[in-house]
Design an enzyme around this catalytic site. Structure first.
Site, PDB file in Angstrom:
ATOM      1  N   HIS A 146      38.638  49.154  31.841  1.00 43.54           N
ATOM      2  CA  HIS A 146      38.643  47.662  31.894  1.00 43.54           C
ATOM      3  C   HIS A 146      37.469  47.316  32.538  1.00 43.54           C
ATOM      4  O   HIS A 146      36.856  46.231  32.386  1.00 43.54           O
ATOM      5  CB  HIS A 146      39.757  47.510  32.910  1.00 43.54           C
ATOM      6  CG  HIS A 146      41.086  47.211  32.045  1.00 43.54           C
ATOM      7  ND1 HIS A 146      41.692  48.262  31.475  1.00 43.54           N
ATOM      8  CD2 HIS A 146      41.836  45.880  31.940  1.00 43.54           C
ATOM      9  CE1 HIS A 146      42.894  47.787  30.865  1.00 43.54           C
ATOM     10  NE2 HIS A 146      42.828  46.303  31.276  1.00 43.54           N
TER      11      HIS A 146
ATOM     12  N   HIS B 229      44.093  52.636  38.498  1.00 43.02           N
ATOM     13  CA  HIS B 229      42.708  53.358  38.782  1.00 43.02           C
ATOM     14  C   HIS B 229      42.440  53.468  40.435  1.00 43.02           C
ATOM     15  O   HIS B 229      42.634  52.502  40.910  1.00 43.02           O
ATOM     16  CB  HIS B 229      41.686  52.570  38.135  1.00 43.02           C
ATOM     17  CG  HIS B 229      41.502  52.678  36.505  1.00 43.02           C
ATOM     18  ND1 HIS B 229      41.088  53.785  36.074  1.00 43.02           N
ATOM     19  CD2 HIS B 229      41.980  51.965  35.517  1.00 43.02           C
ATOM     20  CE1 HIS B 229      41.389  53.941  34.722  1.00 43.02           C
ATOM     21  NE2 HIS B 229      41.792  52.669  34.719  1.00 43.02           N
TER      22      HIS B 229
END
Length: 406
Positions: free
Chosen positions: A175, A222
């Site tokens: 991302h 993350h």
């Protein structure tokens, strides 16, 4: 340095960021000792289907203790997921929706709408640049995940808001890579094509990239190390490749080998993608990206040969289109027609290719495990999304001409 890297990869750092943004697991939120600034929570079984506590007629909680009025108001403003799903409470709705929307900028629904929008409404050149960079950074990022095999943050203590990609490894954050690559590639490429204030564009690129990066921490998918590495890898790739963008454009559009290289190289990379010790969505997602990129590349080459590139006429950079009601209506109509064509293509080709492949191997199209096998997943996704790329780059603009939308 090693100590710093371990600190940035620590799940507790992600959990602290989530708490600072008002995202708490229910179990932690109801423990006064761990979160003294939070109102005391009632057990899950004492909550109704909306997640708000059940109250007795005397205004007391079921354990007989009176609650503070201000705490009651805070509880009524917060909400939680039901018992059957991830259990968390949101105490800052603005940040919740901001980061959930920002996280969506890295999903397929964004790519299949945002990137083609530039082709249909502004400049196919920009779409081509964005797709090329997107495919490069995403392949490298996805492959690095399955080579490095670093885990995602642990839950608990982290609250995880997404489940589809939870089985994937963590580093780097694709991302963060995609956001950095797309927004800064757009900034660098648009400056020679469209008239705009560069400082404003730079500010937008920084803000949007930062929001996507922070959203990966907020959603618990993350670590800080994953996000920082993802952004740095993309920035490095842009710096290394930027001097060759014009050369690549020329070869992509004019070389007779361009469509062959695009198809063969993409298919080769899909089949040689690093194997994982368990099934994840990375191989399928990578195939989707490479196939869409290859389809667009072939389409742009075909357009160049036909002499119909649909690029802006006149001296570059051209002024931005006037923001009028008629222009908005026309752009919205083109967008809806284009997206409908892509979605229809996706569904038709996906259904047909899955049926044919599963029939050849004697498998059921409804069997999830069968669809995950490499001999099924790679060809059906590649066929589907190369078709989407071809329709986007070749057919949609011609459909606009037929419908009088150009």
């Amino acid at each position: 340095m090693l100590k710093l890297l371990k600190y940035m990869h620590d799940s507790e750092l992600v959990a602290k960021f989530q708490r600072s943004c008002g995202l708490f697991p229910i179990e932690e939120a109801r423990q006064n000792g761990n979160c003294g600034h939070l109102p005391r929570q009632t057990p899950l079984e004492d909550r109704d289907e909306t997640g708000i506590r059940k109250r007795g007629g005397n205004g007391h909680s079921d354990n007989g203790q009176q609650e503070n009025n201000s705490n009651d108001k805070n509880l009524e403003k917060s909400y939680s997921v039901g018992v059957s799903g991830p259990q968390y409470e949101v105490r800052n709705r603005l940040l919740y929706f901001l980061f959930r929307v920002s996280a969506g900028l890295g999903h397929e629904v964004f790519y299949i709408t945002f990137l083609p929008w530039f082709h249909w409404n502004l400049d196919p050149f920009l779409c081509r640049r964005l797709v090329n960079t997107w495919a490069m950074v995403m392949y490298i990022g996805q492959a690095l995940k399955d080579v490095l095999k670093l885990p995602r943050p642990l839950s608990p203590p982290v609250v995880k808001l997404e489940k589809r990609v939870d089985a994937e490894y963590g580093l780097p954050s694709t991302h963060a890579m995609a956001a950095t690559a797309i927004f800064f590639t757009l900034l660098l490429s648009a400056s020679s094509r469209v008239q705009f204030q560069f400082e404003v564009g730079l500010l937008l690129a920084v803000v949007l990239s930062a929001l996507v990066c922070l959203s990966r921490l907020y959603t618990g998918m993350h670590s800080a190390l994953d996000v920082v590495c993802g952004a740095l890898i993309s920035a490095t790739l842009i710096l290394l490749t930027y001097p060759y963008w014009e050369t690549f454009d020329r070869l992509q559009l004019t070389s007779p080998l361009s469509p062959i290289v695009a198809l063969v190289l993409s298919l080769f990379l899909c089949y040689t993608y690093p194997d994982s010790d368990h099934y994840t969505t990375t191989r399928g997602d990578t195939t989707t990206i490479l196939a869409a990129s290859a389809g667009c590349s072939v389409g742009y080459w075909v357009n160049e040969k036909l002499g119909e590139t649909f690029e802006p006429k006149g001296v570059l950079p051209v002024p931005l289109p006037a923001l009028t009601f008629g222009g908005l209506a026309m752009g919205s109509t083109r967008f809806l027609v284009g997206v409908s064509a892509l979605v229809l293509t996706r569904q038709m080709v996906k259904t047909a290719s899955l049926f044919l492949l599963c029939s050849c191997y004697g498998l059921s199209t409804k069997d999830t495990d069968s669809r995950r096998r490499k001999e099924i997943e790679v060809p059906y996704k590649f066929t589907t999304y190369i078709s989407v790329g071809l329709v986007n780059s070749i057919l949609v603009n011609r459909l606009f001409i037929i419908l009088g939308l150009l």
